[in-house]
Motif scaffolding. Structure first.
Motif, mmCIF file in Angstrom:
data_model
loop_
_atom_site.group_PDB
_atom_site.id
_atom_site.type_symbol
_atom_site.label_atom_id
_atom_site.label_comp_id
_atom_site.label_asym_id
_atom_site.label_seq_id
_atom_site.Cartn_x
_atom_site.Cartn_y
_atom_site.Cartn_z
ATOM 1 N N ASP A 48 0.808 -1.226 0.000
ATOM 2 C CA ASP A 48 0.000 0.000 0.000
ATOM 3 C C ASP A 48 0.841 1.275 0.000
ATOM 4 O O ASP A 48 0.465 2.268 -0.606
ATOM 5 N N ASP A 49 2.001 1.254 0.660
ATOM 6 C CA ASP A 49 2.818 2.472 0.724
ATOM 7 C C ASP A 49 3.585 2.731 -0.571
ATOM 8 O O ASP A 49 4.275 3.738 -0.700
ATOM 9 N N GLU A 50 3.455 1.862 -1.563
ATOM 10 C CA GLU A 50 4.142 2.035 -2.844
ATOM 11 C C GLU A 50 3.228 2.559 -3.948
ATOM 12 O O GLU A 50 3.686 2.830 -5.053
ATOM 13 N N LEU A 51 1.954 2.696 -3.654
ATOM 14 C CA LEU A 51 0.997 3.291 -4.597
ATOM 15 C C LEU A 51 0.646 4.675 -4.061
ATOM 16 O O LEU A 51 -0.117 4.805 -3.108
ATOM 17 N N ILE A 52 1.203 5.682 -4.667
ATOM 18 C CA ILE A 52 1.076 7.046 -4.149
ATOM 19 C C ILE A 52 0.047 7.804 -4.987
ATOM 20 O O ILE A 52 0.130 7.848 -6.213
ATOM 21 N N TYR A 53 -0.906 8.402 -4.319
ATOM 22 C CA TYR A 53 -1.952 9.188 -4.973
ATOM 23 C C TYR A 53 -2.454 10.208 -3.951
ATOM 24 O O TYR A 53 -2.287 10.027 -2.747
ATOM 25 N N PRO A 54 -3.072 11.307 -4.398
ATOM 26 C CA PRO A 54 -3.529 12.328 -3.458
ATOM 27 C C PRO A 54 -4.766 11.858 -2.689
ATOM 28 O O PRO A 54 -5.824 11.650 -3.282
ATOM 29 N N SER A 55 -4.616 11.685 -1.396
ATOM 30 C CA SER A 55 -5.738 11.203 -0.576
ATOM 31 C C SER A 55 -6.908 12.177 -0.595
ATOM 32 O O SER A 55 -8.063 11.774 -0.404
ATOM 33 N N GLU A 56 -6.629 13.458 -0.863
ATOM 34 C CA GLU A 56 -7.704 14.450 -0.932
ATOM 35 C C GLU A 56 -8.359 14.491 -2.307
ATOM 36 O O GLU A 56 -9.302 15.231 -2.526
ATOM 37 N N GLY A 57 -7.846 13.679 -3.229
ATOM 38 C CA GLY A 57 -8.406 13.618 -4.573
ATOM 39 C C GLY A 57 -7.714 14.585 -5.517
ATOM 40 O O GLY A 57 -6.848 15.373 -5.116
ATOM 41 N N TYR A 58 -8.098 14.494 -6.790
ATOM 42 C CA TYR A 58 -7.509 15.357 -7.817
ATOM 43 C C TYR A 58 -8.533 15.553 -8.920
ATOM 44 O O TYR A 58 -9.174 14.594 -9.364
ATOM 45 N N LEU A 59 -8.710 16.777 -9.348
ATOM 46 C CA LEU A 59 -9.666 17.142 -10.395
ATOM 47 C C LEU A 59 -11.082 16.643 -10.083
ATOM 48 O O LEU A 59 -11.820 16.225 -10.972
ATOM 49 N N GLY A 60 -11.410 16.658 -8.793
ATOM 50 C CA GLY A 60 -12.744 16.259 -8.374
ATOM 51 C C GLY A 60 -12.945 14.757 -8.254
ATOM 52 O O GLY A 60 -14.069 14.293 -8.034
ATOM 53 N N ILE A 61 -11.887 13.985 -8.394
ATOM 54 C CA ILE A 61 -11.985 12.525 -8.302
ATOM 55 C C ILE A 61 -11.281 12.066 -7.043
ATOM 56 O O ILE A 61 -10.111 12.383 -6.816
ATOM 57 N N GLY A 62 -11.992 11.308 -6.211
ATOM 58 C CA GLY A 62 -11.409 10.747 -5.002
ATOM 59 C C GLY A 62 -10.929 9.331 -5.264
ATOM 60 O O GLY A 62 -11.543 8.591 -6.028
ATOM 61 N N TYR A 63 -9.815 8.971 -4.638
ATOM 62 C CA TYR A 63 -9.214 7.658 -4.847
ATOM 63 C C TYR A 63 -9.239 6.840 -3.566
ATOM 64 O O TYR A 63 -9.334 7.371 -2.479
ATOM 65 N N SER A 64 -9.107 5.533 -3.733
ATOM 66 C CA SER A 64 -9.065 4.624 -2.590
ATOM 67 C C SER A 64 -7.834 3.732 -2.721
ATOM 68 O O SER A 64 -7.171 3.728 -3.771
ATOM 69 N N PRO A 65 -7.531 2.936 -1.709
ATOM 70 C CA PRO A 65 -6.403 2.007 -1.806
ATOM 71 C C PRO A 65 -6.567 0.954 -2.913
ATOM 72 O O PRO A 65 -5.615 0.240 -3.231
ATOM 73 N N ASP A 66 -7.734 0.872 -3.520
ATOM 74 C CA ASP A 66 -7.956 -0.068 -4.627
ATOM 75 C C ASP A 66 -7.531 0.500 -5.976
ATOM 76 O O ASP A 66 -7.775 -0.127 -7.021
ATOM 77 N N ILE A 67 -6.885 1.655 -5.994
ATOM 78 C CA ILE A 67 -6.503 2.305 -7.250
ATOM 79 C C ILE A 67 -5.687 1.351 -8.125
ATOM 80 O O ILE A 67 -4.866 0.571 -7.628
#
Length: 130
Positions: A48-67
């Protein structure tokens, strides 16, 4: 002649990985004129610590650990409409077949030329004709 690199969580089962890879390949053949049997993919699982993405989302899209990060290298020149159809079909198929949210299907395309490929034997199979 695409090469798809798929990066996802180590928690993803082999069955779900297979559904993801088939979804990408099917979308390529149906929307981007990729020939049958032209299926080259690399799957890399990460902690999980190797998949980096903005937890607050980006361009109105929210992400989860399932990215799921998908990078496709293919010959440049496809239309914007074909690319949009590809993005949409990949997200739709992955969601339908795995339950992964469409928001967690992240895709980038890298374009190059036919002569940038060697499919083996140290040859340029699509060399320009002189």
């Amino acid at each position: 002649m695409p090469l798809a690199r798929i990066d996802l969580s180590r928690r993803v089962t082999p069955d779900v990985v297979g559904r993801i890879t088939e979804s990408i390949y099917e979308a390529m053949t149906l929307t981007a004129n990729v020939p049958i049997h032209d299926k080259f993919q690399i799957v890399t699982r990460h902690d999980d610590d190797e998949l980096i993405y903005p937890s607050e989302g980006y361009l109105g899209i929210g992400y989860s650990p399932d990215i799921v990060f998908i990078q496709v290298t293919w010959v440049a020149g496809r239309s914007i409409e074909a690319k949009k159809a590809f993005y949409r079909m990949v997200a739709d198929l992955i969601h339908e077949r795995t339950g992964i949210r469409k928001e967690d299907v992240w895709i980038t395309l890298v374009g190059n030329t036919r002569e940038d490929w060697s499919f083996g034997a140290g040859e340029m199979q699509y060399a320009p004709v002189a």
